[in-house]
Design an enzyme around this catalytic site. Structure first.
Site, PDB file in Angstrom:
ATOM      1  N   GLY A 253     -27.315  -4.767  32.019  1.00  0.00           N
ATOM      2  CA  GLY A 253     -27.650  -3.653  32.836  1.00  0.00           C
ATOM      3  C   GLY A 253     -26.212  -2.834  33.244  1.00  0.00           C
ATOM      4  O   GLY A 253     -26.211  -1.579  33.206  1.00  0.00           O
ATOM      5  N   CYS A 254     -25.277  -3.329  33.443  1.00  0.00           N
ATOM      6  CA  CYS A 254     -23.872  -2.733  34.118  1.00  0.00           C
ATOM      7  C   CYS A 254     -23.175  -2.023  32.915  1.00  0.00           C
ATOM      8  O   CYS A 254     -22.707  -0.956  32.960  1.00  0.00           O
ATOM      9  CB  CYS A 254     -22.802  -3.910  34.615  1.00  0.00           C
ATOM     10  SG  CYS A 254     -23.534  -4.524  36.038  1.00  0.00           S
ATOM     11  N   THR A 255     -23.165  -2.576  31.627  1.00  0.00           N
ATOM     12  CA  THR A 255     -22.714  -1.984  30.575  1.00  0.00           C
ATOM     13  C   THR A 255     -23.783  -0.853  30.378  1.00  0.00           C
ATOM     14  O   THR A 255     -23.181   0.317  29.907  1.00  0.00           O
ATOM     15  CB  THR A 255     -22.806  -3.005  29.300  1.00  0.00           C
ATOM     16  OG1 THR A 255     -22.002  -4.006  29.450  1.00  0.00           O
ATOM     17  CG2 THR A 255     -22.362  -2.215  28.103  1.00  0.00           C
TER      18      THR A 255
ATOM     19  N   ALA B 187     -22.641   1.954  32.555  1.00  0.00           N
ATOM     20  CA  ALA B 187     -21.589   2.622  32.433  1.00  0.00           C
ATOM     21  C   ALA B 187     -21.384   3.272  31.307  1.00  0.00           C
ATOM     22  O   ALA B 187     -20.736   4.438  31.539  1.00  0.00           O
ATOM     23  CB  ALA B 187     -20.378   1.263  32.331  1.00  0.00           C
TER      24      ALA B 187
END
Length: 156
Positions: free
Chosen positions: A44-46, A49
């Site tokens: 999710g963070c990738t 970003a």
């Protein structure tokens, strides 16, 4: 403490992924998208970003800087930026001072375990350093586009 719409940004020092010592007031004169995320190199963070990366020029054209914040180390941030070609600054918040100040360091509950971490949240800050929009518990799909739309409609 929780930062809300209308609040000035705190003057907390931080270190960037590039090793610079800065604080949010150093960006006065530019709008800021300050996004808090749980951890480098997680799915999710990738995705989040990389979505900010893909829209970076549109934000830049609106005189807006993007700053990502997680409790990861400088080294982790450097690797994350290089691996995904991220053109914006990541803030090292290992002691979660910024996350605490913005009220996004929360207790998370999963089956058979509880732990603290960043709630996925975004703060849009105007050129005078005043918070204009807060997104808590962000869902990645469509979020960056929503933030960009808000800046176009309210800060330009």
């Amino acid at each position: 403490m929780t930062i809300q719409v209308g609040d000035p940004v705190p003057n907390l020092p931080f270190i960037t992924s590039e090793g610079e010592h800065l604080s949010l007031p150093d960006f006065k004169g530019q709008s800021i998208v300050l996004f808090f995320y749980p951890k480098d190199n997680t799915p999710g963070c990738t995705a989040e970003a990389c979505s900010f990366r893909d829209h970076h020029k549109s934000f830049s054209d609106l005189d807006t800087v993007i700053l990502g914040v997680s409790p990861d180390s400088k080294e982790s941030h450097e690797q994350f930026k290089e691996k995904h070609d991220l053109p914006f600054t990541l803030i090292v918040d290992e002691a979660h001072q910024l996350a605490d100040e913005f009220g996004v360091w929360i207790l998370k509950k999963k089956p058979n375990r509880e732990y603290y971490g960043n709630q996925r949240s975004t703060f849009i800050i105007d050129k005078e350093g005043i918070v204009q929009k807060v997104y808590h518990d962000v869902k990645v799909d469509g979020h960056v586009e929503d933030a960009l739309h808000f800046i176009r409609e309210h800060l330009t």
